[in-house]
Design an enzyme around this catalytic site. Structure first.
Site, PDB file in Angstrom:
ATOM      1  N   ASN A  10       5.259  11.799   5.611  1.00 52.78           N
ATOM      2  CA  ASN A  10       3.805  11.658   5.785  1.00 52.78           C
ATOM      3  C   ASN A  10       3.562  10.299   6.414  1.00 52.78           C
ATOM      4  OD1 ASN A  10       1.045  11.459   5.595  1.00 52.78           O
ATOM      5  ND2 ASN A  10       1.019  11.135   3.378  1.00 52.78           N
ATOM      6  N   LYS A  12       0.799   9.074   7.472  1.00 57.71           N
ATOM      7  CA  LYS A  12      -0.534   8.512   7.173  1.00 57.71           C
ATOM      8  C   LYS A  12      -1.172   7.969   8.467  1.00 57.71           C
ATOM      9  CE  LYS A  12       1.283   7.229   2.699  1.00 57.71           C
ATOM     10  NZ  LYS A  12       0.926   6.662   1.430  1.00 57.71           N
ATOM     11  N   HIS A  93      -3.987  15.112  -0.667  1.00 52.55           N
ATOM     12  CA  HIS A  93      -3.283  13.837  -0.868  1.00 52.55           C
ATOM     13  C   HIS A  93      -4.180  12.901  -1.671  1.00 52.55           C
ATOM     14  CE1 HIS A  93      -1.303  10.024  -0.101  1.00 52.55           C
ATOM     15  NE2 HIS A  93      -0.228  10.724   0.220  1.00 52.55           N
ATOM     16  N   GLU A  95      -4.824   9.902  -1.416  1.00 50.65           N
ATOM     17  CA  GLU A  95      -5.664   8.999  -0.615  1.00 50.65           C
ATOM     18  C   GLU A  95      -6.905   9.721  -0.102  1.00 50.65           C
ATOM     19  OE1 GLU A  95      -2.516   7.645   1.952  1.00 50.65           O
ATOM     20  OE2 GLU A  95      -1.603   6.623   0.243  1.00 50.65           O
ATOM     21  N   GLU A 163       2.618  13.758  -6.967  1.00 46.19           N
ATOM     22  CA  GLU A 163       2.589  12.382  -6.494  1.00 46.19           C
ATOM     23  C   GLU A 163       1.737  11.532  -7.432  1.00 46.19           C
ATOM     24  OE1 GLU A 163       3.617  12.070  -2.087  1.00 46.19           O
ATOM     25  OE2 GLU A 163       1.461  12.290  -2.205  1.00 46.19           O
ATOM     26  N   GLY A 169       3.291   4.169  -2.343  1.00 43.60           N
ATOM     27  CA  GLY A 169       3.263   2.945  -1.544  1.00 43.60           C
ATOM     28  C   GLY A 169       3.402   1.669  -2.359  1.00 43.60           C
ATOM     29  N   SER A 208       6.998   6.426  -3.442  1.00 47.88           N
ATOM     30  CA  SER A 208       8.052   5.418  -3.283  1.00 47.88           C
ATOM     31  C   SER A 208       9.465   6.000  -3.317  1.00 47.88           C
ATOM     32  CB  SER A 208       7.879   4.302  -4.325  1.00 47.88           C
ATOM     33  OG  SER A 208       6.642   3.633  -4.113  1.00 47.88           O
TER      34      SER A 208
HETATM   35  C1  PEP Z   1       2.828   9.653   0.340  1.00 43.79           C
HETATM   36  O1  PEP Z   1       2.127   9.144   1.201  1.00 43.79           O
HETATM   37  O2  PEP Z   1       2.685  10.843   0.088  1.00 43.79           O
HETATM   38  C2  PEP Z   1       3.833   8.826  -0.313  1.00 43.79           C
HETATM   39  C3  PEP Z   1       4.558   9.355  -1.257  1.00 43.79           C
HETATM   40  O3  PEP Z   1       3.942   7.523   0.108  1.00 43.79           O
HETATM   41  P1  PEP Z   1       5.142   6.484  -0.270  1.00 43.79           P
HETATM   42  O4  PEP Z   1       6.436   7.258  -0.098  1.00 43.79           O
HETATM   43  O5  PEP Z   1       5.002   5.392   0.727  1.00 43.79           O
HETATM   44  O6  PEP Z   1       4.934   6.078  -1.660  1.00 43.79           O
END
Ligand code: PEP
Length: 250
Positions: A10, A12, A93, A95, A163, A169, A208
């Site tokens: 992803n 973003k 997501h 975000e 998630e 992040g 992460s």
């Molecule tokens: C994500 O954006 O879905 C995500 C898991 O980001 P990160 O791997 O950077 O934590």
């Protein structure tokens, strides 16, 4: 039941035409791992050039609107991203849930619309830090799954991604026991909602994930792959995660 692992990136609001060069190494690693699935969600403007650059890699959108078309300035529809070459979209997501105030009902509508337009769907659920601290992680994840999943959801086209918002992040990940516990809770919820079909539905972990922790996470029961943000932006970080999944699927 053996579920093929899926490693999905992803990007973003990152990337550029120049950054699409990263897809060359990612596509090569995907081609060398026929036993697993690899996908990359990119910003809407990069879907068509990404698909042109890596035609054998599943390129996806990061979100779609729930309506087919209409007066929604700045949004993109499922039909538009499909036409641009997207094979799938992420919906729900964290975000989007936090920044755009999307509800689980919005996510339910988006997933159904995406499916109607021939897109596969990665549907995200996950608790905030505050909810985890209050002991409500299981409740939140069950409720989001129940309220977001379309009635005809099937593993052929829908994948759930767990998630935890606080792991996205941040470089922080839950313990392996915590990941396994929530994935088992989601599997049980899916079983309750769609019966035997639950065993065909993939559940990804996201938050992460990186080359150092991928093998351990991907080996957990009910972890059928990973949704990867930061570490999906470059082939040097994303390819080792693909290879970890490949090794487990050999
Ligand atoms: C994500 O954006 O879905 C995500 C898991 O980001 P990160 O791997 O950077 O934590």
């Amino acid at each position: 039941m053996t579920r093929r692992k899926l490693i999905a990136g992803n990007w973003k609001m990152n990337g550029s035409l120049a950054a699409l060069a990263e897809l060359d190494g990612i596509a090569a690693a995907a081609a060398a791992a026929p036993g697993i699935d690899v996908a990359v969600a990119v910003p809407a403007t990069l879907i068509a050039p990404a698909h042109a650059r890596a035609p054998n890699l599943a390129i996806g959108a990061e979100d779609v609107h729930q309506d087919d078309d209409g007066a929604h300035t700045g949004c993109v529809s499922a039909g538009m991203v499909r036409e641009a070459g997207a094979a799938f979209t992420i919906v729900g997501h964290s975000e989007r849930r936090s920044d755009q105030h999307e509800t689980s009902h919005d996510v339910y509508l988006k997933a159904a619309t995406a499916h109607r337009h021939g897109l596969k769907v990665i549907l995200c659920v996950g608790e905030t830090q505050q909810e985890r601290d209050a002991g409500r992680a299981a409740h939140i994840v069950r409720a989001q799954t129940e309220e977001s999943l379309p009635d005809d959801a099937h593993g052929d086209w829908l994948t759930v991604a767990y998630e935890p918002c606080w792991a996205i992040g941040t470089g922080r990940t839950p313990t392996m026991d915590e990941i396994a516990a929530i994935h088992a809770i989601i599997r049980a919820k899916l079983q309750q909602m769609i019966g035997d079909g639950a065993s065909d539905m993939r559940i990804l972990y996201g938050g992460s994930a990186n080359p150092a922790n991928a093998a351990e996470i991907l080996a957990l029961e009910n972890v059928d792959g990973a949704l990867v943000g930061g570490a999906s932006l470059t082939a040097d970080k994303f390819v080792p995660i693909i290879q970890a999944a490949k090794a487990l699927s050999a």
